[in-house]
Write an enzyme that holds these catalytic residues in place. Structure first.
Site, PDB file in Angstrom:
ATOM      1  N   ASP A   1      52.647  64.392  49.219  1.00 25.59           N
ATOM      2  CA  ASP A   1      52.027  64.483  50.534  1.00 25.59           C
ATOM      3  C   ASP A   1      51.145  65.733  50.569  1.00 25.59           C
ATOM      4  O   ASP A   1      50.340  65.922  49.666  1.00 25.59           O
ATOM      5  CB  ASP A   1      53.106  64.465  51.631  1.00 25.59           C
ATOM      6  CG  ASP A   1      52.547  64.528  53.040  1.00 25.59           C
ATOM      7  OD1 ASP A   1      51.975  63.528  53.512  1.00 25.59           O
ATOM      8  OD2 ASP A   1      52.673  65.596  53.681  1.00 25.59           O
TER       9      ASP A   1
ATOM     10  N   HIS B   1      55.640  55.938  52.047  1.00 25.96           N
ATOM     11  CA  HIS B   1      55.084  57.281  51.876  1.00 25.96           C
ATOM     12  C   HIS B   1      56.030  58.257  51.184  1.00 25.96           C
ATOM     13  O   HIS B   1      55.586  59.205  50.537  1.00 25.96           O
ATOM     14  CB  HIS B   1      54.701  57.842  53.251  1.00 25.96           C
ATOM     15  CG  HIS B   1      54.108  59.205  53.181  1.00 25.96           C
ATOM     16  ND1 HIS B   1      52.905  59.458  52.549  1.00 25.96           N
ATOM     17  CD2 HIS B   1      54.542  60.404  53.656  1.00 25.96           C
ATOM     18  CE1 HIS B   1      52.618  60.749  52.649  1.00 25.96           C
ATOM     19  NE2 HIS B   1      53.596  61.346  53.311  1.00 25.96           N
TER      20      HIS B   1
END
Length: 321
Positions: free
Chosen positions: A100, A300
């Site tokens: 991320d 994610h």
């Protein structure tokens, strides 16, 4: 088991979880996470003959939490990573993992300090080179100017985003984590109008996917109840500052072994639909891309959702360096 150390990076005191001995592998997390997001990687990397080290990014957990927004710009965060790496392994370049926001942080640490970094792996966010315009311009064009909500636009105003997240940390984390998890049904990250808040329209899953246990969530909740969200959210308030700093590296590519891992249900992997082939784009900006791995059904939270697959890919890559 990992032991905690607090290391002076030169600009901030950074908490680091460390396990094992050997060449340094330094891991950098994203939003809203902590060193703990690498809990499944620490042991396997150490067992493979490396020093596994995972930081709390400044603003998080046990690391310093400076107040100024500009303290969370890319120049400062890459300096923290380089400073911790130098302290842990002064005589040799480090290997970096990032997920991320941690991925741009490690990509840009390597870009700005190529002599200090031996190899770099990114999870979720590909390296797309030095930007040609600030990301604020991009999301304004794609979302805000069309009257559409975009979470990074919501994060620009100081105060309301922090208040929403801190009102009920557990509720915020559950909804945020689930909204872009692989198991989330379509619509879990809802389309809405500009002016809405982040949590508006987001659902709590009730039964959370097995990859995040009650104990895991308790750990994250405790960290954010102590740290608050000002530092973590301020990372999103530095797009223009980051753009200006990165221009000095225009034309430079990552000239070292790299690796990219993402999930096909992760909106960050394809740039929220802007990047049809992240690997192909990344190949234009790196000279030694040793793999692009797209995990089917993965959302994610790459290394938490699919620890066994990710560990195999990372350790195989490390052994091949």
């Amino acid at each position: 088991m990992a032991e905690f150390r607090t290391i002076d990076s030169g600009q901030a005191r950074i908490r680091v979880a460390v396990e094992g001995e050997g060449p340094l592998v330094l891991m950098v997390h994203g939003f809203p996470e902590s060193w703990y997001s690498w809990r499944h990687q620490m042991g396997p990397v150490a067992q493979a003959g490396f020093t596994a080290a995972a930081i709390d990014v400044r603003g998080y957990g046990g690391s310093d939490k400076p107040h100024p927004i500009e303290a969370y710009d890319m120049e400062s965060l890459t300096a923290d990573v380089a400073g911790v790496a130098r302290a842990l392994q002064p005589d040799a370049p480090a290997i970096l993992f990032g997920h991320d926001w941690g991925a741009p942080i490690v990509w840009n640490t390597a870009l700005s300090r190529p002599d200090a970094i031996r190899a770099v792996a990114g999870l979720s966010v590909p390296f797309t080179g030095v930007p040609t315009r600030p990301f604020t311009d991009i999301f304004k064009e794609l979302f805000t100017d069309k009257g559409l909500f975009f979470y990074q636009a919501w994060f620009q105003e100081v105060g309301p985003p922090e208040a929403e997240a801190e009102k009920d940390v557990r509720d915020f984390l559950r909804k945020f984590y689930f909204g872009i998890a692989g198991e989330a049904p379509d619509g879990s990250w809802p389309m809405k109008k500009h002016g809405a808040s982040l949590l508006e329209g987001m659902k709590d899953p009730g039964q959370f996917p097995a990859w995040l246990t009650a104990a895991d969530l308790d750990y994250y909740v405790g960290e954010f109840e102590r740290s608050g969200f000002r530092g973590p959210i301020s990372r999103y308030r530095n797009h223009e500052r980051d753009f200006a700093w990165l221009q000095q590296f225009q034309g430079r590519k990552l000239d070292m072994p790299t690796l990219l891992i993402g999930g096909d249900r992760d909106p960050a992997f394809n740039g929220f639909g802007r990047i049809p082939d992240p690997g192909a784009l990344m190949r234009t900006q790196v000279t030694d891309l040793r793999g692009v791995h797209v995990l089917s059904g993965c959302g994610h939270w790459t290394q938490q959702e699919r620890p066994a697959e990710v560990n195999t890919l990372l350790v195989d890559w490390l052994k091949g360096l």
